[in-house]
Every structure is written in structure tokens, then in C-alpha cells.
Design a protein around this motif. Structure first.
Motif, PDB file in Angstrom:
ATOM      1  N   LYS A   1      10.119  -4.987   3.723  1.00 48.14           N
ATOM      2  CA  LYS A   1      11.186  -4.423   3.220  1.00 48.14           C
ATOM      3  C   LYS A   1      10.909  -2.905   2.576  1.00 48.14           C
ATOM      4  O   LYS A   1      10.881  -3.294   1.159  1.00 48.14           O
ATOM      5  N   LEU A   2      12.379  -1.731   2.482  1.00 47.70           N
ATOM      6  CA  LEU A   2      12.680  -0.790   1.806  1.00 47.70           C
ATOM      7  C   LEU A   2      12.790  -1.436  -0.107  1.00 47.70           C
ATOM      8  O   LEU A   2      12.040  -1.149  -0.939  1.00 47.70           O
ATOM      9  N   GLU A   3      13.278  -2.819  -0.043  1.00 44.05           N
ATOM     10  CA  GLU A   3      14.087  -3.344  -1.401  1.00 44.05           C
ATOM     11  C   GLU A   3      12.817  -3.540  -2.536  1.00 44.05           C
ATOM     12  O   GLU A   3      12.645  -4.510  -3.208  1.00 44.05           O
ATOM     13  N   ASP A   4      11.253  -3.687  -0.957  1.00 43.22           N
ATOM     14  CA  ASP A   4      10.561  -4.799  -2.000  1.00 43.22           C
ATOM     15  C   ASP A   4       9.503  -3.707  -2.440  1.00 43.22           C
ATOM     16  O   ASP A   4       8.284  -3.568  -3.255  1.00 43.22           O
ATOM     17  N   THR A   5       9.642  -2.258  -2.905  1.00 44.57           N
ATOM     18  CA  THR A   5       9.031  -1.675  -3.401  1.00 44.57           C
ATOM     19  C   THR A   5       8.756  -2.019  -4.914  1.00 44.57           C
ATOM     20  O   THR A   5      10.564  -1.441  -5.324  1.00 44.57           O
ATOM     21  N   ALA A   6       7.953  -1.920  -5.088  1.00 44.61           N
ATOM     22  CA  ALA A   6       8.447  -2.046  -6.939  1.00 44.61           C
ATOM     23  C   ALA A   6       6.284  -2.276  -7.162  1.00 44.61           C
ATOM     24  O   ALA A   6       5.532  -1.575  -6.260  1.00 44.61           O
ATOM     25  N   VAL A   7       6.162  -2.026  -8.914  1.00 42.52           N
ATOM     26  CA  VAL A   7       4.799  -2.270  -9.527  1.00 42.52           C
ATOM     27  C   VAL A   7       5.091  -4.052  -9.333  1.00 42.52           C
ATOM     28  O   VAL A   7       5.479  -4.587  -9.940  1.00 42.52           O
ATOM     29  N   TYR A   8       4.216  -4.330  -8.195  1.00 42.41           N
ATOM     30  CA  TYR A   8       3.546  -6.451  -8.818  1.00 42.41           C
ATOM     31  C   TYR A   8       2.548  -6.958  -9.630  1.00 42.41           C
ATOM     32  O   TYR A   8       1.445  -5.954  -9.882  1.00 42.41           O
ATOM     33  N   LEU A   9       2.887  -7.663 -10.549  1.00 51.34           N
ATOM     34  CA  LEU A   9       2.260  -7.849 -11.534  1.00 51.34           C
ATOM     35  C   LEU A   9       1.959  -9.215 -10.840  1.00 51.34           C
ATOM     36  O   LEU A   9       2.330  -9.889 -10.810  1.00 51.34           O
ATOM     37  N   CYS A  10       0.513  -9.796 -11.436  1.00 52.59           N
ATOM     38  CA  CYS A  10      -0.097 -11.241 -12.020  1.00 52.59           C
ATOM     39  C   CYS A  10      -0.126 -11.699 -13.129  1.00 52.59           C
ATOM     40  O   CYS A  10       0.300 -10.703 -13.746  1.00 52.59           O
ATOM     41  N   PHE A  11       0.836 -12.939 -12.932  1.00 53.61           N
ATOM     42  CA  PHE A  11       0.902 -13.438 -13.943  1.00 53.61           C
ATOM     43  C   PHE A  11      -0.479 -15.501 -13.929  1.00 53.61           C
ATOM     44  O   PHE A  11      -0.014 -15.699 -12.984  1.00 53.61           O
ATOM     45  N   ALA A  12      -0.955 -15.050 -15.177  1.00 49.77           N
ATOM     46  CA  ALA A  12      -1.192 -16.909 -14.591  1.00 49.77           C
ATOM     47  C   ALA A  12      -1.643 -17.317 -16.650  1.00 49.77           C
ATOM     48  O   ALA A  12      -1.423 -16.831 -17.197  1.00 49.77           O
TER      49      ALA A  12
END
Length: 120
Positions: A86-97
Motif C-alpha cells: 500500500k502507499l502507506e508502506d513507503t519507507a526506508v526499511y531497516l534490518c536489526f539483529a
């Protein structure tokens, strides 16, 4: 040195799919919890999904039934399959561990982020 290297972001139309990957590299003894976060412009960083080493998962309500988090422990890699974007999923996605560099030391690491843009 330990790094988290992300890939798989891009531009997709609303309703489409993308698959993100994040691989841990370097001096890794063991990776415990892994997660995906996202940050939209002008907003705070928000949790998207988590996965424990044994496979137990958790999702925020806004992505349930659309996103799937998974991992391959042998490859030190976590994935995020995103469907029905969806449009609202637009973002920078970051991995964390949470990564153990030895039996006694665990640290938190972040990836550099990958842009996901959903267009109408």
C-alpha cells in the motif's frame, strides 16, 4: 567487524510485492532475535516484524496477513516478503539483529536501510 547488508528494495505499484533480504557478515558467533523496522519521511522508526532464532514471529497490526518474516540461520539471513503493498508502506526499511560475536558477548546491529516506494 559485523555488518548487516540489506537488499531488495525498490519501486512497486500499489498491490504489488517485494522481498527484502538482510545478511549478517563478519565475525558472527550466533544471531539471536532479528527484526525489520521502517521509517517514513518525517516520522519515527517503527517496528514491522520480529523473528526469534527458533522461528517465532510477531507482526504489527498494519502488516499482518500481508508481510511474512522468515530467516535462514545457516546463511545468517532474514527476509521480509511484502505482498499487497500500500502507499502507506513507503519507507526506508531497516534490518536489526542481536548478534553474538562470541559465547559471552552480544551486541545490537542495524543495517544501512533500503528504500521501498509504493506508487499508485
Amino acid at each position: 567487524q559485523v555488518h548487516l547488508v540489506e537488499s531488495g528494495g525498490g519501486l512497486v505499484q500499489s498491490g504489488g510485492s517485494l522481498r527484502l533480504s538482510c545478511e549478517g557478515t563478519g565475525n558472527i558467533y550466533r544471531i539471536n532475535n532479528m527484526a525489520w523496522y521502517r521509517q517514513a519521511p518525517g516520522k519515527e522508526r517503527d517496528l514491522v516484524a520480529t523473528i526469534q532464532r527458533g522461528g517465532e514471529t510477531h507482526y504489527v497490526d498494519s502488516v499482518k496477513d500481508r508481510f511474512t518474516i522468515s530467516r535462514d540461520n545457516a546463511k545468517n539471513t532474514v527476509y521480509l516478503q511484502m505482498n499487497n503493498l500500500k502507499l502507506e508502506d513507503t519507507a526506508v526499511y531497516l534490518c536489526f539483529a542481536e548478534i553474538q560475536v562470541s559465547a559471552n558477548y552480544e551486541f545490537e546491529y542495524w543495517g544501512q536501510g533500503t528504500q521501498v516506494t509504493v506508487s499508485s
